[in-house]
Write a protein that holds these residues in place. Sequence first.
Motif: not given
Length: 405
Positions: A115-130, A174-176, A200-206
């Motif tokens: 569950l945590t990995l899914a959250d982090l992947i979502g935040e990472l990919i979403g912020t990457f696209l944005l 999908a905070h992003l 979440y924040i670390l995944a977003q920055i990455l």
Amino acid sequence: MSAAKCKYGDVESVELVDCKYNEQLGTLSCPQPTKRLTRRTSDQKASRLEMDVHFMRDDGVSKKKTFVVEYNDSDESDEPLMGKEKQPGTPTVHTEQKVGRKREWARFVKKALALTLADLIGELIGTFLLTLVSCSIVASAVVTGAQSGLWQVAIVVGVGVTLSIYCTSHFSDAHLNPAVTLAFSIVRWKIFSWKKVIPYILAQILGSFCAGGVVYGLYQHAIEQYETEHDIIRGTNASVITAMVFGEYFPNPDLFDHTQEKNLAVVSIVQALIVEAWTACILVFIIFCFTDKNNTAVGSGSDKVAVPVLIGVTVAILISLYGSLTQVGMNPARDFGPRIFAAIAGWGRIAIPGPRQGFWVYIVGPLFGGVVGGGFYDIIVSNVLRLAKAAKHKSMVTTSCKLED
């Protein structure tokens, strides 16, 4: 006479029992224990009973063997217990319990990590696209001149936000955006745990850092050519015009030449901080408004499919209104991740801490403004609407009663 040590879970009893051992068949027959064994769970009726049996052979040789029998403490029968010799490598009762607990714990950890990995992947990919869309459109406008006007940039960024949310909302929340994450953890802490804030924040920055790297790789030669044509040395104050591809600056370097001191006075650090806090406040306020379960204007429950579009439109409008002042970051991850890459790629101090040491404005402003915006909606607006709705309902009931009289 044989001495047998009977074990069951945490309970042990030692009794002297008359056992009959058949050495050829490897079987043991002994009477029921005189003391009924207790268990932790009363619904268990039978379990494996292990007995370590010491016996003396006819030739005087002493041996010790372990036998396994099925023991039922609810059975009042006096029939002897029959067991077979335990084979080497067979797990004990304690071992089986430990293995069971380890398996349960492993399943729990695996589920939590999934569950945590899914959250982090979502935040990472979403912020990457944005971030990829946001930085690319700025590069296209500034370096190549393919875009003209602030609105062309703003609308593309807004569409990028919308697509990023649609692509990753089934992965995570999908905070992003760290400002949105912090606001949810403080204001809506019942539905979003503060323990997720840092991951979440670390995944977003990455994700945004990686996006900055991709943009640089795609636009590297175009940026270098632009710097050559305009006699810009990367790392100097003049290079803020190309550094803005990755991070935000105030006032907007594409509209105000930062090499002229008078232009810098258009927006002070305090004013930039207020603009960033104000725009993030509006953005998070609208996000909280759209995601309010009581707001059915944009759908109900999980059917609020229009929300990502409306959030994207909000971002586009805010950029078009205030982008000339601070470029309007509203998102610490979108600014800080690519800014780190720019610092590594040669912009150095122009990237961090910035020519006016103001990179922190794009972190502190949105974080503060986001919490204020979310708190204002949930604590004040939402409660006022709830009270008004309750008062209206009470008034309707009273009127109905009077008409019946």
